[in-house]
Design a protein around this motif. Structure first.
Motif, short mmCIF file in Angstrom:
data_model
loop_
_atom_site.label_atom_id
_atom_site.label_comp_id
_atom_site.label_asym_id
_atom_site.label_seq_id
_atom_site.Cartn_x
_atom_site.Cartn_y
_atom_site.Cartn_z
N GLY A 38 10.08 -2.72 5.28
CA GLY A 38 8.95 -3.11 6.12
C GLY A 38 7.80 -3.61 5.25
N ILE A 39 6.91 -4.34 5.90
CA ILE A 39 5.74 -4.89 5.20
C ILE A 39 4.85 -3.75 4.72
N ASP A 40 4.02 -4.02 3.73
CA ASP A 40 3.07 -3.03 3.19
C ASP A 40 2.33 -2.34 4.35
N TYR A 41 2.12 -1.06 4.21
CA TYR A 41 1.39 -0.21 5.17
C TYR A 41 2.11 0.01 6.50
N SER A 42 3.38 -0.37 6.57
CA SER A 42 4.09 -0.20 7.85
C SER A 42 4.50 1.25 8.08
N GLY A 43 4.33 2.09 7.08
CA GLY A 43 4.61 3.52 7.26
C GLY A 43 5.90 3.99 6.61
N LYS A 44 6.47 3.17 5.72
CA LYS A 44 7.74 3.52 5.07
C LYS A 44 7.68 4.85 4.32
N THR A 45 6.66 4.97 3.45
CA THR A 45 6.59 6.15 2.59
C THR A 45 6.38 7.42 3.41
N THR A 46 5.49 7.32 4.40
CA THR A 46 5.22 8.47 5.26
C THR A 46 6.49 8.90 5.97
N LEU A 70 -6.09 -3.17 9.52
CA LEU A 70 -6.85 -1.91 9.65
C LEU A 70 -6.43 -0.92 8.57
N ARG A 71 -5.09 -0.79 8.40
CA ARG A 71 -4.61 0.18 7.40
C ARG A 71 -4.94 -0.26 5.98
N SER A 72 -4.89 -1.56 5.73
CA SER A 72 -5.17 -1.98 4.35
C SER A 72 -6.65 -1.84 4.03
N ALA A 117 -8.52 0.53 5.26
CA ALA A 117 -8.75 1.97 5.12
C ALA A 117 -8.25 2.51 3.78
N ARG A 118 -7.26 1.82 3.19
CA ARG A 118 -6.65 2.36 1.96
C ARG A 118 -6.39 1.23 0.98
N SER A 119 -7.46 0.78 0.31
CA SER A 119 -7.23 -0.37 -0.57
C SER A 119 -6.48 0.09 -1.82
N LYS A 120 -5.43 -0.66 -2.15
CA LYS A 120 -4.60 -0.29 -3.30
C LYS A 120 -5.17 -0.86 -4.59
N LYS A 121 -5.10 -0.07 -5.64
CA LYS A 121 -5.62 -0.53 -6.93
C LYS A 121 -4.78 -1.69 -7.47
N ASN A 148 8.77 2.03 15.23
CA ASN A 148 7.36 1.67 15.32
C ASN A 148 6.57 2.91 15.71
N CYS A 149 5.74 3.41 14.78
CA CYS A 149 4.90 4.59 15.04
C CYS A 149 5.60 5.66 15.88
N LEU A 150 6.47 6.35 15.24
CA LEU A 150 7.31 7.29 15.98
C LEU A 150 6.54 8.47 16.57
N HIS A 151 6.95 8.87 17.77
CA HIS A 151 6.46 10.11 18.36
C HIS A 151 7.43 11.21 17.95
N1 LIG Z 1 3.00 6.41 12.39
C1 LIG Z 1 1.80 6.22 11.86
N2 LIG Z 1 0.70 6.16 12.64
C2 LIG Z 1 -0.52 5.96 12.11
N3 LIG Z 1 -0.76 5.80 10.79
C3 LIG Z 1 0.29 5.83 9.96
C4 LIG Z 1 1.63 6.02 10.44
N4 LIG Z 1 2.46 5.99 9.39
C5 LIG Z 1 1.70 5.78 8.30
N5 LIG Z 1 0.39 5.69 8.63
C6 LIG Z 1 -0.73 5.44 7.72
O1 LIG Z 1 -0.64 4.08 7.30
C7 LIG Z 1 -0.92 3.97 5.90
C8 LIG Z 1 0.29 3.37 5.20
O2 LIG Z 1 1.37 4.29 5.28
P1 LIG Z 1 2.50 4.33 4.17
O3 LIG Z 1 3.49 5.33 4.64
O4 LIG Z 1 1.93 4.51 2.80
O5 LIG Z 1 3.08 2.84 4.32
P2 LIG Z 1 4.00 1.97 3.33
O6 LIG Z 1 4.79 2.90 2.49
O7 LIG Z 1 4.85 1.16 4.27
O8 LIG Z 1 3.06 1.11 2.54
C9 LIG Z 1 -1.26 5.37 5.41
O9 LIG Z 1 -2.66 5.50 5.40
C10 LIG Z 1 -0.64 6.28 6.45
O10 LIG Z 1 -1.34 7.49 6.56
#
Ligand SMILES: Nc1ncnc2c1ncn2[C@@H]1O[C@H](COP(=O)(O)OP(=O)(O)O)[C@@H](O)[C@H]1O
Ligand SMILES: Cc1cn([C@H]2C[C@H](O)[C@@H](COP(=O)(O)OP(=O)(O)O)O2)c(=O)[nH]c1=O
Length: 219
Positions: free
Chosen positions: A25-33, A158-160, A162-166, A199-202
């Motif tokens: 997925g694209i950057d900030y899509s929530g992969k790592t989380t 919005l996510r980028s 909120a969390r700017s990457k170095k 997509n943003c799992l519940h």
């Molecule tokens: N399901 C979600 N709903 C809302 N915010 C999320 C969700 N998953 C991740 N985030 C937030 O989005 C940002 C990017 O998440 P991250 O898992 O690092 O994405 P990626 O690995 O794709 O770059 C983080 O600030 C994270 O807390």
């Protein structure tokens, strides 16, 4: 007989191949989380899970990553980047994924081959099949399943913010975002492995995702 049952019944030195799950997925899509949540859920179900970040998940991969960032500033050609990402992945596979003494049931790659297609080979579909062939031949590890995390451009912005990457790698305007998304859409249709789009799992759908993954492990 299931792959997991093979492991638990057979304590010999012969290591069955791990199941390879890739997060894309694209950057900030929530992969790592999501990858961490999946790792925790599968670990709770008694699977041995390794979670690896591509390209930075190995010591040599981090050196290659620094080189990629340096070359990016010098406007290196995408194909140059392509070879460097492959090199980092090779280190990740041989040193981290296949290394170590402990048996592993599942390897989760936080990004893998589809990222290279989407980011480096965005406008060059003629190379995609070639890349897949290289992967099939040089590595014994090919994905069994891919989880693709969807994100729209507004959420991305919005996510980028909120969390700017170095070490932000790709300067993503809307045009670039759409191009990467298009390349992902095409690449995920290649005959490689099944793809689950999320997509943003519940909580409820997360539990069913884990059930789906577990049933894939057992086939
Ligand atoms: N399901 C979600 N709903 C809302 N915010 C999320 C969700 N998953 C991740 N985030 C937030 O989005 C940002 C990017 O998440 P991250 O898992 O690092 O994405 P990626 O690995 O794709 O770059 C983080 O600030 C994270 O807390
Ligand atoms: C694995 C891989 C990553 N990349 C890029 C995508 C990301 O912008 C960057 C990895 O940086 P990272 O900060 O780890 O991003 P993310 O948390 O979204 O994974 O490298 C490629 O361009 N090609 C690849 O093959």
């Amino acid at each position: 007989m299931s792959f997991i049952k093979d492991h638990t019944k057979n304590n010999s030195n012969v290591r069955a191949k791990p199941f390879v799950l890739v997060m894309e997925g694209i950057d900030y899509s929530g992969k790592t989380t999501l990858a961490h949540r999946i790792q925790a859920a599968l670990t709770k179900r008694a699977y041995q899970v390794k979670l690896l970040h591509d390209p930075k998940g190995s010591p040599n991969g981090r050196i290659i990553w620094d080189t990629i960032l340096t070359l990016k500033k010098q406007a290196a050609h995408p194909i140059t980047e392509f070879f460097l990402f492959l090199a980092a992945r090779n280190e990740l596979i041989y040193k981290e994924a296949l290394g170590g003494e402990k048996k592993t049931d599942v390897i989760i790659f936080d990004r893998f081959i589809f990222s290279t297609i989407a980011y480096q080979l965005t406008h060059q579909p003629q190379y995609w099949e070639l890349l897949l062939s290289i992967h099939r031949s040089f590595s014994s590890l090919v994905p069994h399943s891919c989880i693709y995390c969807e994100i729209d451009f507004n959420t991305f912005q919005l996510r980028s913010q909120a969390r700017s990457k170095k070490d932000s790698f790709d300067q993503m305007n809307k045009e670039r975002f759409n191009a990467i998304q298009w390349a992902y859409d095409q690449a995920l249709r290649l005959p490689f492995c099944p793809v689950i789009r999320v997509n943003c799992l519940h909580e409820e759908s997360f539990a069913s995702l884990i059930d789906t993954i577990e049933s894939s492990l057992q086939h």
